[in-house]
Design a protein around this motif. Structure first.
Motif, PDB file in Angstrom:
ATOM      1  N   ALA A 162      11.277   9.454  10.165  1.00  0.00           N
ATOM      2  CA  ALA A 162      11.148   9.186  11.593  1.00  0.00           C
ATOM      3  C   ALA A 162      10.339  10.262  12.302  1.00  0.00           C
ATOM      4  O   ALA A 162       9.752  10.011  13.363  1.00  0.00           O
ATOM      5  CB  ALA A 162      12.529   9.067  12.231  1.00  0.00           C
ATOM      6  N   SER A 163      10.296  11.465  11.730  1.00  0.00           N
ATOM      7  CA  SER A 163       9.562  12.558  12.369  1.00  0.00           C
ATOM      8  C   SER A 163       8.079  12.547  12.024  1.00  0.00           C
ATOM      9  O   SER A 163       7.307  13.356  12.546  1.00  0.00           O
ATOM     10  CB  SER A 163      10.161  13.902  11.949  1.00  0.00           C
ATOM     11  OG  SER A 163       9.928  14.155  10.570  1.00  0.00           O
ATOM     12  N   LEU A 164       7.663  11.636  11.134  1.00  0.00           N
ATOM     13  CA  LEU A 164       6.279  11.591  10.666  1.00  0.00           C
ATOM     14  C   LEU A 164       5.487  10.524  11.402  1.00  0.00           C
ATOM     15  O   LEU A 164       6.030   9.504  11.833  1.00  0.00           O
ATOM     16  CB  LEU A 164       6.234  11.291   9.168  1.00  0.00           C
ATOM     17  CG  LEU A 164       6.979  12.251   8.232  1.00  0.00           C
ATOM     18  CD1 LEU A 164       6.884  11.733   6.801  1.00  0.00           C
ATOM     19  CD2 LEU A 164       6.419  13.655   8.336  1.00  0.00           C
ATOM     20  N   ALA A 165       4.192  10.767  11.512  1.00  0.00           N
ATOM     21  CA  ALA A 165       3.296   9.721  12.012  1.00  0.00           C
ATOM     22  C   ALA A 165       3.237   8.604  10.965  1.00  0.00           C
ATOM     23  O   ALA A 165       3.416   8.861   9.768  1.00  0.00           O
ATOM     24  CB  ALA A 165       1.912  10.296  12.247  1.00  0.00           C
ATOM     25  N   ALA A 211       0.826  -1.215   0.000  1.00  0.00           N
ATOM     26  CA  ALA A 211       0.000   0.000   0.000  1.00  0.00           C
ATOM     27  C   ALA A 211       0.855   1.258   0.000  1.00  0.00           C
ATOM     28  O   ALA A 211       0.387   2.338   0.362  1.00  0.00           O
ATOM     29  CB  ALA A 211      -0.931   0.000   1.211  1.00  0.00           C
ATOM     30  N   PHE A 212       2.121   1.148  -0.384  1.00  0.00           N
ATOM     31  CA  PHE A 212       3.049   2.274  -0.513  1.00  0.00           C
ATOM     32  C   PHE A 212       3.401   2.927   0.822  1.00  0.00           C
ATOM     33  O   PHE A 212       3.809   4.084   0.856  1.00  0.00           O
ATOM     34  CB  PHE A 212       2.505   3.335  -1.476  1.00  0.00           C
ATOM     35  CG  PHE A 212       2.681   2.955  -2.915  1.00  0.00           C
ATOM     36  CD1 PHE A 212       3.852   3.239  -3.592  1.00  0.00           C
ATOM     37  CD2 PHE A 212       1.676   2.278  -3.591  1.00  0.00           C
ATOM     38  CE1 PHE A 212       4.029   2.878  -4.919  1.00  0.00           C
ATOM     39  CE2 PHE A 212       1.838   1.895  -4.914  1.00  0.00           C
ATOM     40  CZ  PHE A 212       3.013   2.197  -5.579  1.00  0.00           C
ATOM     41  N   GLU A 213       3.283   2.187   1.913  1.00  0.00           N
ATOM     42  CA  GLU A 213       3.769   2.688   3.193  1.00  0.00           C
ATOM     43  C   GLU A 213       5.288   2.508   3.248  1.00  0.00           C
ATOM     44  O   GLU A 213       5.795   1.438   2.920  1.00  0.00           O
ATOM     45  CB  GLU A 213       3.127   1.911   4.342  1.00  0.00           C
ATOM     46  CG  GLU A 213       1.609   2.005   4.375  1.00  0.00           C
ATOM     47  CD  GLU A 213       0.989   0.796   5.051  1.00  0.00           C
ATOM     48  OE1 GLU A 213       0.364   0.968   6.105  1.00  0.00           O
ATOM     49  OE2 GLU A 213       1.141  -0.323   4.504  1.00  0.00           O
ATOM     50  N   VAL A 214       6.004   3.531   3.663  1.00  0.00           N
ATOM     51  CA  VAL A 214       7.444   3.409   3.869  1.00  0.00           C
ATOM     52  C   VAL A 214       7.643   2.753   5.235  1.00  0.00           C
ATOM     53  O   VAL A 214       7.366   3.353   6.272  1.00  0.00           O
ATOM     54  CB  VAL A 214       8.142   4.779   3.812  1.00  0.00           C
ATOM     55  CG1 VAL A 214       9.638   4.624   4.082  1.00  0.00           C
ATOM     56  CG2 VAL A 214       7.922   5.424   2.446  1.00  0.00           C
ATOM     57  N   LEU A 215       8.107   1.522   5.223  1.00  0.00           N
ATOM     58  CA  LEU A 215       8.202   0.719   6.445  1.00  0.00           C
ATOM     59  C   LEU A 215       9.566   0.813   7.104  1.00  0.00           C
ATOM     60  O   LEU A 215       9.678   0.690   8.325  1.00  0.00           O
ATOM     61  CB  LEU A 215       7.889  -0.741   6.130  1.00  0.00           C
ATOM     62  CG  LEU A 215       6.530  -1.024   5.463  1.00  0.00           C
ATOM     63  CD1 LEU A 215       6.439  -2.499   5.081  1.00  0.00           C
ATOM     64  CD2 LEU A 215       5.385  -0.635   6.395  1.00  0.00           C
ATOM     65  N   ALA A 216      10.613   0.986   6.302  1.00  0.00           N
ATOM     66  CA  ALA A 216      11.984   1.050   6.826  1.00  0.00           C
ATOM     67  C   ALA A 216      12.820   1.834   5.824  1.00  0.00           C
ATOM     68  O   ALA A 216      12.508   1.878   4.637  1.00  0.00           O
ATOM     69  CB  ALA A 216      12.548  -0.350   7.032  1.00  0.00           C
TER      70      ALA A 216
END
Length: 285
Positions: free
Chosen positions: A142-145, A124-129
């Motif tokens: 890292a600064s984002l929800a 789903a195009f989430e940046v996981l790492a």
């Protein structure tokens, strides 16, 4: 079997073809674009009535042989043919939720690539790492929800200035089309995953461009081999793009590199030294 989505997909593929594309004469003027339903039925060696019912969403599940005939009649690509089978329920569907956990070996690999901007995305195009260079090149993830680390939302619902919502990339339009195609395929693979369904609904409601692209029913995207970032601190950086499929988790490992000794490699190296502070400083101006 997703009857309504199957019907819409068949209509979209039929309407894009011209009679001469399949060896037929154009004949009298046509009131609507594309092939006629009866022409598709003849080419697929099935009854016209049954094909009409498929496009109306009222037919029973077609067999694999019937789908193969329709795929040939509509000149579907391999990706489109696979999507057709998924919609018809004749291909394996991944039940449950798409994976968000990244295996430890991939997390370790990210940190072993100091000259490569690398990150992992979900179906789903989430940046996981991500590694530090990816954050410095793109965004301080890292600064984002967690919900704000989604590249689909960034592409379609981010700030109006394209140099902000897509990190100044040169292929913004192509990337947006790629997102739509990949999300359509993901929704077909995970029909019971509310996260993907809700994301698609959110994007369709919030972006006229997404809604327009979604109605095209395209499912095969063109690989993006290079990409140019317009970075506020180090200027333009052109990188080679490689996206590696992690088949066990249905995720992608994305790698941005530059040829050794090139100006772009030097810019990446400088950005690696400056680190994430350079991104934060650039955004505060």
């Amino acid at each position: 079997m997703d009857k309504q989505e199957l019907a819409a997909f068949l209509r979209s593929r039929r309407e894009r073809l011209r009679p001469e594309d399949v060896g037929l004469r154009s004949g009298p003027r046509r009131r609507t674009p594309g092939l006629r339903r009866e022409e598709v039925a003849v080419l697929a060696h099935i009854s016209t009535e049954y094909y009409i019912r498929l496009e109306q969403g009222t037919a029973p599940r077609p067999s694999s042989e019937v789908l193969a005939g329709i795929a040939g009649a509509l000149r579907l690509t391999d990706a489109e043919s696979s999507h057709l089978h998924v919609l018809a329920g004749t291909a394996p569907i991944l039940t449950g939720l798409h994976r968000r956990d990244v295996r430890p070996s991939i997390l370790a690999l990210l940190e072993r690539l100091p000259q490569t901007a690398a990150f992992v995305t979900s179906a789903a195009f989430e940046v996981l790492a991500w590694n530090d260079l990816a954050a410095a090149l793109m965004e301080d993830f890292a600064s984002l929800a967690p919900e704000d680390r989604n590249l689909a939302r960034t592409a379609f619902l981010g700030p109006a200035r394209s140099d902000v919502n897509l990190y100044g990339v040169s292929d913004a339009a192509e990337f947006r089309r790629h997102v739509v195609m990949e999300l359509r395929a993901a929704l077909a693979r995970y029909p019971s995953d509310p996260a993907i369904a809700d994301l698609v609904t959110e994007l369709r409601d919030g972006s006229t461009e997404f809604a327009r692209l979604w109605e095209r029913h395209d499912v095969q995207s063109t690989p993006m081999l290079t990409k140019t970032f317009r970075h506020r601190t180090v200027g333009e950086i052109t990188v080679d793009c490689d996206s590696l499929t992690l088949s066990d988790s249905d995720q992608h490992l994305v790698l941005y590199t530059a040829p050794q000794g090139s100006r772009d490699a030097e810019a990446l190296a400088l950005l690696n030294v400056l680190g994430i502070e350079s991104v934060n400083a650039g955004r505060s101006r």
